[in-house]
Design a protein around this motif. Structure first.
Motif, mmCIF file in Angstrom:
data_model
loop_
_atom_site.group_PDB
_atom_site.id
_atom_site.type_symbol
_atom_site.label_atom_id
_atom_site.label_comp_id
_atom_site.label_asym_id
_atom_site.label_seq_id
_atom_site.Cartn_x
_atom_site.Cartn_y
_atom_site.Cartn_z
ATOM 1 N N TYR A 126 -4.269 -0.927 0.303
ATOM 2 C CA TYR A 126 -4.219 -1.224 -1.129
ATOM 3 C C TYR A 126 -2.807 -1.166 -1.715
ATOM 4 N N TRP A 127 -1.808 -0.823 -0.888
ATOM 5 C CA TRP A 127 -0.424 -1.038 -1.335
ATOM 6 C C TRP A 127 -0.240 -2.494 -1.751
ATOM 7 N N GLN A 128 -0.962 -3.383 -1.120
ATOM 8 C CA GLN A 128 -0.824 -4.815 -1.411
ATOM 9 C C GLN A 128 -1.808 -5.297 -2.466
ATOM 10 N N GLN A 129 -2.512 -4.351 -3.091
ATOM 11 C CA GLN A 129 -3.382 -4.672 -4.218
ATOM 12 C C GLN A 129 -2.877 -3.907 -5.449
ATOM 13 N N GLU A 130 -3.449 -2.750 -5.731
ATOM 14 C CA GLU A 130 -2.973 -1.963 -6.875
ATOM 15 C C GLU A 130 -1.486 -1.627 -6.772
ATOM 16 N N GLY A 131 -0.999 -1.429 -5.552
ATOM 17 C CA GLY A 131 0.399 -1.031 -5.379
ATOM 18 C C GLY A 131 1.365 -2.165 -5.111
ATOM 19 N N LYS A 132 0.925 -3.399 -5.331
ATOM 20 C CA LYS A 132 1.704 -4.558 -4.891
ATOM 21 C C LYS A 132 3.129 -4.573 -5.438
ATOM 22 N N GLN A 133 3.303 -4.283 -6.713
ATOM 23 C CA GLN A 133 4.648 -4.402 -7.284
ATOM 24 C C GLN A 133 5.610 -3.396 -6.665
ATOM 25 N N TYR A 134 5.077 -2.286 -6.155
ATOM 26 C CA TYR A 134 5.935 -1.299 -5.494
ATOM 27 C C TYR A 134 6.025 -1.565 -3.996
ATOM 28 N N TRP A 135 4.976 -2.137 -3.437
ATOM 29 C CA TRP A 135 5.005 -2.516 -2.022
ATOM 30 C C TRP A 135 6.106 -3.538 -1.752
ATOM 31 N N ASN A 136 6.331 -4.423 -2.677
ATOM 32 C CA ASN A 136 7.330 -5.471 -2.468
ATOM 33 C C ASN A 136 8.706 -4.897 -2.149
ATOM 34 N N GLY A 137 9.022 -3.729 -2.705
ATOM 35 C CA GLY A 137 10.300 -3.100 -2.419
ATOM 36 C C GLY A 137 10.399 -2.640 -0.972
ATOM 37 N N PHE A 138 9.282 -2.143 -0.413
ATOM 38 C CA PHE A 138 9.271 -1.740 0.994
ATOM 39 C C PHE A 138 9.285 -2.968 1.905
ATOM 40 N N ALA A 139 8.527 -3.983 1.518
ATOM 41 C CA ALA A 139 8.467 -5.202 2.325
ATOM 42 C C ALA A 139 9.837 -5.861 2.428
ATOM 43 N N ALA A 140 10.616 -5.792 1.357
ATOM 44 C CA ALA A 140 11.954 -6.393 1.366
ATOM 45 C C ALA A 140 12.875 -5.707 2.369
ATOM 46 N N LYS A 141 12.505 -4.487 2.761
ATOM 47 C CA LYS A 141 13.309 -3.732 3.740
ATOM 48 C C LYS A 141 12.753 -3.862 5.157
ATOM 49 N N GLY A 142 11.771 -4.761 5.326
ATOM 50 C CA GLY A 142 11.224 -5.009 6.648
ATOM 51 C C GLY A 142 9.951 -4.268 6.974
ATOM 52 N N ALA A 143 9.270 -3.725 5.964
ATOM 53 C CA ALA A 143 8.023 -2.992 6.205
ATOM 54 C C ALA A 143 6.843 -3.949 6.304
ATOM 55 N N VAL A 144 5.896 -3.620 7.192
ATOM 56 C CA VAL A 144 4.641 -4.350 7.298
ATOM 57 C C VAL A 144 3.495 -3.393 7.026
ATOM 58 N N ASN A 145 2.384 -3.937 6.534
ATOM 59 C CA ASN A 145 1.230 -3.134 6.155
ATOM 60 C C ASN A 145 0.109 -3.362 7.158
ATOM 61 N N TYR A 146 -0.173 -2.346 7.974
ATOM 62 C CA TYR A 146 -1.260 -2.410 8.937
ATOM 63 C C TYR A 146 -2.386 -1.462 8.514
ATOM 64 N N GLY A 147 -2.733 -1.520 7.247
ATOM 65 C CA GLY A 147 -3.849 -0.737 6.730
ATOM 66 C C GLY A 147 -5.128 -1.544 6.755
ATOM 67 N N ILE A 148 -6.246 -0.872 7.015
ATOM 68 C CA ILE A 148 -7.555 -1.518 7.033
ATOM 69 C C ILE A 148 -8.517 -0.699 6.182
ATOM 70 N N GLY A 149 -9.002 -1.282 5.097
ATOM 71 C CA GLY A 149 -9.971 -0.605 4.256
ATOM 72 C C GLY A 149 -11.234 -0.277 5.031
ATOM 73 N N GLY A 150 -11.729 0.954 4.884
ATOM 74 C CA GLY A 150 -12.926 1.395 5.575
ATOM 75 C C GLY A 150 -12.674 1.940 6.962
#
Length: 231
Positions: A60-84
């Motif tokens: 959900y970094w890429q949902q509710e947290g999207k505007q803050y996730w973008n800062g991590f993504a710009a530094k080369g971060a990937v999101n391997y989270g799976i709901g449930g």
């Protein structure tokens, strides 16, 4: 070069014939996401500088947290989270090529319970879930020894029983950190009032997952450490 792995709060897919620290293959939505991650790993090995791995709170970094996730993504971060997902699923994913060929400076793992001791599975002990979290840390250290791990403690839960178990787990997870290869952060105090009760503004109405304001807290509290380990 300093390599960092950050561990983010986990909710994990669990087969209840298994213990929380034993890997169980993903199914359904989780398997589909796993296959997406395998493809991304294969095609972007040289671009991935940090990995966030875990369950819904990570995804959900890429949902509710999207505007803050973008800062991590710009530094080369990937999101391997799976709901449930649950600890069993995260362990299986680590062992089944999601990180193969990657050399992240940081891996962030979230350590939330998911279904591990909530809902219809409240009898699961906090010590068993703690053992699962420690096993995840061990697997990540073996898979990516050049990386630094950031272990994010359980965030507060609205359910009292789950919340008390989480506090016990956090106290033990903190002891795992050596501040050399494994780092620990706990943002709970920024998400609760003076009595320890959840601040409504920090959580979705389910009293488990973070709101946009909650992700801002996470970003603000983890950001300086993340940036230092990414250097």
């Amino acid at each position: 070069m300093l390599r960092t792995v950050v561990l983010s709060v986990l909710s994990v897919h669990l087969c209840w014939a298994q213990n929380p620290w034993e890997p169980v293959p993903e199914q359904g939505y989780g398997l589909g996401k796993h296959n997406e991650f395998l493809k991304y790993t294969s095609e972007h090995k040289d671009q991935v500088k940090a990995v966030f791995i875990g369950a819904s709170i990570t995804e959900y970094w890429q949902q509710e947290g999207k505007q803050y996730w973008n800062g991590f993504a710009a530094k080369g971060a990937v999101n391997y989270g799976i709901g449930g997902d649950q600890t069993t699923g995260v362990l299986w994913r680590i062992q089944n090529k999601e990180l193969d060929g990657l050399h992240p400076k940081v891996i962030v793992v979230g350590s939330g319970p998911g279904e591990n001791f909530m809902g219809s599975h409240t009898s699961t002990s906090w010590s068993d879930v703690l053992r699962a979290h420690k096993e995840i840390i061990t697997e990540l250290r073996a898979k990516s020894p050049q990386s630094k791990l950031i272990v994010v403690g359980h965030t507060p839960y609205g359910d009292h029983v789950s919340n008390e178990k989480s506090k016990l787990i956090n106290a033990e997870l903190k002891k795992v950190a050596d501040d050399k290869t494994v780092f620990y952060i706990d943002i709970s105090s920024h998400l609760t009032d003076a009595s320890g009760k959840q601040l409504d503004s920090m959580f979705r109405t389910d009293h488990v997952h973070l709101s946009t304001a909650g992700y801002k807290v996470w970003s603000d509290q983890m950001g300086p450490l993340f940036d230092r380990l990414m250097q």
